[in-house]
Design a protein around this motif. Structure first.
Motif, PDB file in Angstrom:
ATOM      1  N   PRO A  43      -5.224  10.212  -0.212  1.00 23.95           N
ATOM      2  CA  PRO A  43      -4.829  10.159  -1.533  1.00 23.95           C
ATOM      3  C   PRO A  43      -5.600   8.984  -2.135  1.00 23.95           C
ATOM      4  CG  PRO A  43      -3.010  10.275  -0.503  1.00 23.95           C
ATOM      5  CD  PRO A  43      -3.900  10.019   0.695  1.00 23.95           C
ATOM      6  N   GLU A  44      -5.912   9.305  -3.505  1.00 21.28           N
ATOM      7  CA  GLU A  44      -6.938   8.110  -4.209  1.00 21.28           C
ATOM      8  C   GLU A  44      -6.253   7.053  -4.202  1.00 21.28           C
ATOM      9  OE1 GLU A  44      -8.517   7.678  -8.799  1.00 21.28           O
ATOM     10  OE2 GLU A  44      -7.501   9.387  -8.394  1.00 21.28           O
ATOM     11  N   GLU A  45      -4.786   6.945  -4.163  1.00 21.12           N
ATOM     12  CA  GLU A  45      -4.127   5.555  -4.186  1.00 21.12           C
ATOM     13  C   GLU A  45      -4.484   4.960  -2.902  1.00 21.12           C
ATOM     14  OE1 GLU A  45      -0.858   8.561  -5.587  1.00 21.12           O
ATOM     15  OE2 GLU A  45      -2.743   8.701  -4.748  1.00 21.12           O
ATOM     16  N   THR A  46      -4.617   5.753  -1.906  1.00 22.79           N
ATOM     17  CA  THR A  46      -4.539   4.832  -0.543  1.00 22.79           C
ATOM     18  C   THR A  46      -6.158   4.509  -0.640  1.00 22.79           C
ATOM     19  OG1 THR A  46      -2.960   6.305   0.469  1.00 22.79           O
ATOM     20  CG2 THR A  46      -4.254   5.337   1.911  1.00 22.79           C
ATOM     21  N   GLU A  47      -6.978   5.177  -0.992  1.00 30.11           N
ATOM     22  CA  GLU A  47      -8.349   4.838  -0.830  1.00 30.11           C
ATOM     23  C   GLU A  47      -8.706   3.711  -1.564  1.00 30.11           C
ATOM     24  OE1 GLU A  47     -12.927   6.724  -1.902  1.00 30.11           O
ATOM     25  OE2 GLU A  47     -10.926   7.828  -2.075  1.00 30.11           O
ATOM     26  N   THR A  48      -8.208   3.637  -2.983  1.00 29.20           N
ATOM     27  CA  THR A  48      -8.478   2.367  -3.716  1.00 29.20           C
ATOM     28  C   THR A  48      -8.018   1.122  -3.157  1.00 29.20           C
ATOM     29  OG1 THR A  48      -8.430   3.876  -5.716  1.00 29.20           O
ATOM     30  CG2 THR A  48      -7.937   1.507  -5.978  1.00 29.20           C
ATOM     31  N   GLU A  49      -6.544   1.142  -2.471  1.00 31.50           N
ATOM     32  CA  GLU A  49      -6.057  -0.032  -1.882  1.00 31.50           C
ATOM     33  C   GLU A  49      -6.860  -0.441  -0.755  1.00 31.50           C
ATOM     34  OE1 GLU A  49      -4.143  -1.793  -3.475  1.00 31.50           O
ATOM     35  OE2 GLU A  49      -3.606  -0.291  -4.990  1.00 31.50           O
ATOM     36  N   ILE A  50      -7.300   0.576   0.039  1.00 31.83           N
ATOM     37  CA  ILE A  50      -8.195   0.129   1.254  1.00 31.83           C
ATOM     38  C   ILE A  50      -9.238  -0.809   0.822  1.00 31.83           C
ATOM     39  CG2 ILE A  50      -9.604   1.168   3.079  1.00 31.83           C
ATOM     40  CD1 ILE A  50      -7.610   3.370   3.579  1.00 31.83           C
ATOM     41  N   GLY A  51      -9.910  -0.046  -0.315  1.00 27.22           N
ATOM     42  CA  GLY A  51     -11.201  -0.876  -0.827  1.00 27.22           C
ATOM     43  C   GLY A  51     -10.739  -2.299  -1.167  1.00 27.22           C
ATOM     44  N   LEU A  72       0.773  -1.167   0.033  1.00 28.23           N
ATOM     45  CA  LEU A  72       0.152   0.001  -0.018  1.00 28.23           C
ATOM     46  C   LEU A  72       0.926   1.265  -0.069  1.00 28.23           C
ATOM     47  CD1 LEU A  72      -3.047   0.860   0.062  1.00 28.23           C
ATOM     48  CD2 LEU A  72      -2.771   1.019   2.633  1.00 28.23           C
ATOM     49  N   GLY A  73       0.322   2.242  -0.848  1.00 27.21           N
ATOM     50  CA  GLY A  73       1.329   3.447  -0.786  1.00 27.21           C
ATOM     51  C   GLY A  73       2.645   3.239  -1.507  1.00 27.21           C
ATOM     52  N   GLN A  74       2.928   2.333  -2.180  1.00 25.30           N
ATOM     53  CA  GLN A  74       4.096   2.102  -2.877  1.00 25.30           C
ATOM     54  C   GLN A  74       4.709   3.174  -3.608  1.00 25.30           C
ATOM     55  OE1 GLN A  74       4.152  -0.950  -6.128  1.00 25.30           O
ATOM     56  NE2 GLN A  74       5.348  -2.088  -4.831  1.00 25.30           N
ATOM     57  N   ASP A  75       6.164   3.310  -3.467  1.00 24.65           N
ATOM     58  CA  ASP A  75       6.676   4.641  -3.691  1.00 24.65           C
ATOM     59  C   ASP A  75       6.827   4.499  -5.378  1.00 24.65           C
ATOM     60  OD1 ASP A  75       8.295   6.510  -4.449  1.00 24.65           O
ATOM     61  OD2 ASP A  75      10.160   5.860  -3.305  1.00 24.65           O
ATOM     62  N   ARG A  76       6.097   5.260  -6.067  1.00 20.25           N
ATOM     63  CA  ARG A  76       5.905   5.217  -7.573  1.00 20.25           C
ATOM     64  C   ARG A  76       7.222   5.807  -8.268  1.00 20.25           C
ATOM     65  NH1 ARG A  76       1.212   7.864  -9.699  1.00 20.25           N
ATOM     66  NH2 ARG A  76       1.260   9.431  -8.181  1.00 20.25           N
ATOM     67  N   THR A  77       7.983   6.434  -7.448  1.00 23.95           N
ATOM     68  CA  THR A  77       9.426   7.013  -8.037  1.00 23.95           C
ATOM     69  C   THR A  77      10.176   5.797  -8.520  1.00 23.95           C
ATOM     70  OG1 THR A  77      10.432   6.991  -5.817  1.00 23.95           O
ATOM     71  CG2 THR A  77       9.307   9.024  -6.336  1.00 23.95           C
ATOM     72  N   ARG A  78       9.937   4.653  -7.850  1.00 30.41           N
ATOM     73  CA  ARG A  78      10.842   3.591  -8.423  1.00 30.41           C
ATOM     74  C   ARG A  78      10.622   3.258  -9.887  1.00 30.41           C
ATOM     75  NH1 ARG A  78      10.312  -1.103  -4.323  1.00 30.41           N
ATOM     76  NH2 ARG A  78       8.205  -0.252  -4.394  1.00 30.41           N
ATOM     77  N   PHE A  79       9.191   3.475 -10.161  1.00 25.63           N
ATOM     78  CA  PHE A  79       8.892   3.142 -11.648  1.00 25.63           C
ATOM     79  C   PHE A  79       8.917   4.543 -12.601  1.00 25.63           C
ATOM     80  CE2 PHE A  79       6.765   0.408  -8.176  1.00 25.63           C
ATOM     81  CZ  PHE A  79       7.245  -0.642  -8.630  1.00 25.63           C
ATOM     82  N   GLY A  80       9.622   5.438 -12.285  1.00 22.41           N
ATOM     83  CA  GLY A  80       9.737   6.446 -13.121  1.00 22.41           C
ATOM     84  C   GLY A  80       8.690   7.493 -12.786  1.00 22.41           C
TER      85      GLY A  80
END
Length: 416
Positions: free
Chosen positions: A134-142, A83-91
């Motif tokens: 953040p939207e990313e967090t809400e999506t993953e909680i769901g 959850l909340g994975q650091d997207r900087t690792r993927f550019g």
């Protein structure tokens, strides 16, 4: 955990540990069959079972339950994303909202979040304060909730931006008919409609953190919040979706009016009796389950599941058909469900135990039977004062639920 519940999760190879647990569970099930067959044979010879044989069956059954739970936990852990994975690792840089939210959680800096929500002109922040995650967090909680909340994993889920979802439903269906190319078309009758209303209610959790945890840059704050609230949310949701009174929580499907299937009408849930009070009629358990299955229309049976608690499952696990085959079978693979008469079995602890007049077993297509309504937006309010030296995070989301199609599931009534 069905395929719908696990949508969006990363596909991972089954580990040797999971495969070993699955093999161990199959061996335990074979031992269970042998012990239970011996118990039944003893019953036939002496009209009563030996206490030691009964205890042995119960011990093996308990071990089977424990192994199944271990496999489910391990499979969920393997499939769970970070959850909340650091997207900087993927550019891709972290979103503006995500960065602002992390500063708020770690240090209580509200300025960036306030500017972000003013710019977004969000109407989802409640009057009692707090900021949207953040939207990313809400999506993953769901997604996490779908994986561990039994009813949510098989029900229909809708996300709305208002407090109430109103949905019209055609009770009788549209009028139609066959005509030739030149025949006069009679005016069709208007369909009979009902309006279903699904209000959303506030669900909250309050995880606590130490200052040291918040200061540790290696701690993924989004992941921590998700892990803390998912269990609390899932437990409350699961209870409400089954037995909720609809007042300050969703309305559970077990709290609607029930009627015998022969007198079924819209607005009520149909039931099928077992023919005996507090159990199955002697030698007719399989027949009662067959009657329940075929009380459901063919269109609903294709995606149907059994729903019951673990104590009811321990009873049906011992049932056989006329040829001596067990009706219950263990999961065929890690992450799969046990089956009863070929249909998936979902374990919901909030379902009632077998007792006289209790509807301890449900069968139906829950994706058409029950609707879960999520209001868009999960809010977090940081509270560093109420429980010093801990920092509390008052996390809320709004959830509703109720029956969508009263004909899509039936209940097994343990009464004559």
């Amino acid at each position: 955990m069905d395929e719908t519940a696990l949508a969006g999760f990363e596909t991972k190879t089954v580990t040797p540990e999971t495969r070993g647990l699955q093999d161990e569970m199959m061996r335990t099930f074979e031992s269970f069959r042998e012990a239970n067959d011996a118990r039944l044979a003893e019953l036939e010879r002496r009209m009563s079972a030996d206490t030691l044989a009964t205890d042995k069956v119960d011990r093996i059954a308990a071990a089977l339950d424990a192994q199944n739970q271990r496999i489910e936990r391990l499979a969920l852990k393997e499939m769970r994303p970070a959850l909340g994975q650091d997207r900087t690792r993927f550019g891709a840089p972290a979103s503006e909202h995500k960065s602002a939210f992390e500063r708020y959680v770690r240090a209580g800096d509200e300025a960036a979040l306030r500017r972000f929500e003013e710019k977004a002109m969000s109407s989802l922040t409640g009057a009692d304060g707090g900021f949207l995650v953040p939207e990313e967090t809400e999506t993953e909680i769901g997604r996490r909730l779908a994986a561990i909340s039994p009813i949510r994993s098989i029900a229909a889920v809708r996300t709305v931006s208002t407090a109430v979802l109103k949905k019209p439903f055609a009770i009788s269906g549209a009028e139609s008919g066959w005509v030739s190319e030149t025949a006069v078309r009679d005016q069709t009758a208007a369909p009979q409609l009902a309006e279903l209303t699904f209000p959303t209610m506030e669900l909250y959790a309050m995880p606590a953190a130490t200052a040291a945890l918040l200061d540790d840059a290696a701690v993924d704050i989004d992941r921590w919040i998700g892990e803390e609230v998912e269990q609390a949310f899932a437990a409350q949701e699961s209870a409400a979706f089954v037995n909720g009174d609809g007042l300050a929580m969703p309305k559970g499907f077990m709290t609607y009016d029930r009627v015998d299937e022969s007198a079924w009408a819209w607005g009520k849930v149909g039931t099928v009796g077992t023919g005996a009070d507090g159990g199955f009629a002697e030698g007719e358990a399989a027949d009662a389950l067959i009657d329940l299955v075929y009380a459901l229309k063919a269109g609903y049976r294709q995606n149907a599941s059994f729903v019951m608690n673990r104590r009811t499952q321990s009873t049906v696990r011992k049932l056989k058909d006329e040829d001596g085959n067990y009706l219950w079978l263990p999961p065929a693979a890690a992450g799969a469900k046990a089956t009863l008469m070929g249909f998936p079995l979902v374990e919901a602890e909030e379902m009632p135990d077998i007792a006289t007049g209790a509807c301890a077993l449900a069968f139906g297509d829950f994706s058409r039977f029950y609707l879960v309504v999520d209001r868009q937006g999960v809010r977090v309010l940081r509270d560093p004062y109420s429980a010093k030296p801990y920092v509390l995070f008052y996390t809320t989301k709004r959830v509703g639920g109720g029956i969508l199609d009263f004909d899509a599931a039936k209940l097994l009534d343990f009464s004559a």
